[in-house]
Write a protein that holds these residues in place. Structure first.
Motif, short mmCIF file in Angstrom:
data_model
loop_
_atom_site.label_atom_id
_atom_site.label_comp_id
_atom_site.label_asym_id
_atom_site.label_seq_id
_atom_site.Cartn_x
_atom_site.Cartn_y
_atom_site.Cartn_z
N GLU A 68 0.86 -1.18 0.00
CA GLU A 68 0.00 0.00 0.00
C GLU A 68 0.90 1.23 0.00
N ILE A 69 0.67 2.12 -0.94
CA ILE A 69 1.45 3.35 -1.02
C ILE A 69 0.74 4.41 -0.20
N ARG A 70 1.45 4.98 0.75
CA ARG A 70 0.91 6.08 1.55
C ARG A 70 1.63 7.36 1.12
N LYS A 74 4.59 9.59 2.66
CA LYS A 74 5.77 9.19 1.89
C LYS A 74 6.33 7.86 2.40
N MET A 75 5.41 6.93 2.61
CA MET A 75 5.79 5.61 3.10
C MET A 75 5.14 4.53 2.25
N MET A 76 5.77 3.38 2.26
CA MET A 76 5.22 2.19 1.63
C MET A 76 4.90 1.22 2.76
N VAL A 77 3.67 0.70 2.77
CA VAL A 77 3.23 -0.22 3.81
C VAL A 77 3.17 -1.62 3.20
N TYR A 78 3.81 -2.57 3.87
CA TYR A 78 3.82 -3.97 3.44
C TYR A 78 3.10 -4.80 4.50
N SER A 95 2.54 -4.94 10.17
CA SER A 95 2.84 -4.31 8.89
C SER A 95 4.24 -3.72 8.99
N ILE A 96 4.93 -3.72 7.86
CA ILE A 96 6.26 -3.14 7.77
C ILE A 96 6.13 -1.86 6.97
N LEU A 97 6.61 -0.77 7.53
CA LEU A 97 6.54 0.52 6.86
C LEU A 97 7.94 0.95 6.48
N ILE A 98 8.10 1.39 5.24
CA ILE A 98 9.40 1.89 4.79
C ILE A 98 9.24 3.37 4.50
N GLU A 104 14.34 4.78 6.71
CA GLU A 104 14.09 3.99 7.90
C GLU A 104 12.96 3.01 7.63
N ALA A 105 12.94 1.95 8.42
CA ALA A 105 11.85 0.98 8.35
C ALA A 105 11.26 0.84 9.75
N TYR A 106 9.95 0.64 9.80
CA TYR A 106 9.25 0.50 11.07
C TYR A 106 8.39 -0.76 11.01
N ILE A 107 8.16 -1.34 12.16
CA ILE A 107 7.23 -2.46 12.24
C ILE A 107 6.08 -2.00 13.13
N TYR A 108 4.87 -2.34 12.72
CA TYR A 108 3.69 -1.79 13.38
C TYR A 108 2.72 -2.93 13.69
N LEU A 109 2.28 -3.00 14.93
CA LEU A 109 1.32 -4.02 15.34
C LEU A 109 -0.08 -3.65 14.86
N GLU A 110 -0.80 -4.64 14.35
CA GLU A 110 -2.17 -4.44 13.91
C GLU A 110 -3.06 -5.52 14.52
#
Length: 200
Positions: A68-70, A74-78, A95-98, A104-110
């Motif tokens: 998903e392009i945000r 300015k992030m890409m969500v995987y 989800s992994i956000l770049i 930077e990369a972030y990991i996000y709990l859903e």
């Protein structure tokens, strides 16, 4: 004897040589100092990624993810393609956000029950551990995932506190793989050895 306060020409020559020599040495050593202050305004974060890591994830591992392009952020969500999307019981997805601006990369709990503070109890080999997630910044998600990851590969029993009772969660391998694989991919993305987080 008359007292002469002026410096002799030889003394001036020696002072010039030592003065210029010491300035030269200071300048040369300052170029090779590995502990210089970072005055660029950019702090090196544990979540930083290189172009090579980003391209590897995008081209090799990214095919296993829904993207998903945000544009607003300015992030890409995987999101992992084999995640548990519809379930009647509580499910924890990631989800992994770049962030391509900050590299930077972030990991996000859903979680399926909504993102709030929660407790997860882990029972393995007669030991009980309680993992507590407190809603916060990118580091609170990352720290919780680091605590959770070692238990996903073991024969662990997970329960979630719903406010009144402990209910089972992450019961089958498909649910655990939906967490374990994205966490492993994320750790590789930020260049952290996933095996180093395994329990002894």
């Amino acid at each position: 004897m008359p007292k002469n306060d002026s410096l002799s020409p030889e003394m001036l020559k020696i002072l010039k040589i030592f003065g210029l020599g010491s300035l030269f040495i200071v300048l040369v050593l300052s170029f090779f100092d590995g502990r210089r202050a970072n005055n660029s305004g950019k702090e090196i974060s544990i979540l930083s990624i290189t172009d090579a890591e980003r391209l590897y994830f995008k081209n090799v591992r990214g095919i296993y993810y829904d993207q998903e392009i945000r544009a607003d952020a300015k992030m890409m969500v995987y999101r992992f393609g084999k995640r548990i999307a519809d379930a009647k019981h509580p499910v924890l997805n990631l989800s992994i956000l770049i962030n391509r601006v900050k590299n930077e990369a972030y990991i996000y709990l859903e979680p399926s029950w909504g993102l709030a503070n929660f407790k997860l109890k882990v029972e393995v080999d007669q030991k009980v551990d309680t993992l507590i997630f407190s809603q916060g910044d990118k580091f609170s998600h990352f720290e919780f995932v680091q605590q959770l990851y070692p238990y996903l590969s073991e024969n662990s029993y997970f329960t979630l506190w719903d406010g009144s009772d402990w209910i089972p969660i992450l019961q089958d391998d498909k649910e655990r793989d939906a967490l374990r694989i994205p966490i492993k991919d994320f750790l590789r993305l930020i260049n952290i050895e996933a095996d180093g987080l395994e329990k002894d």
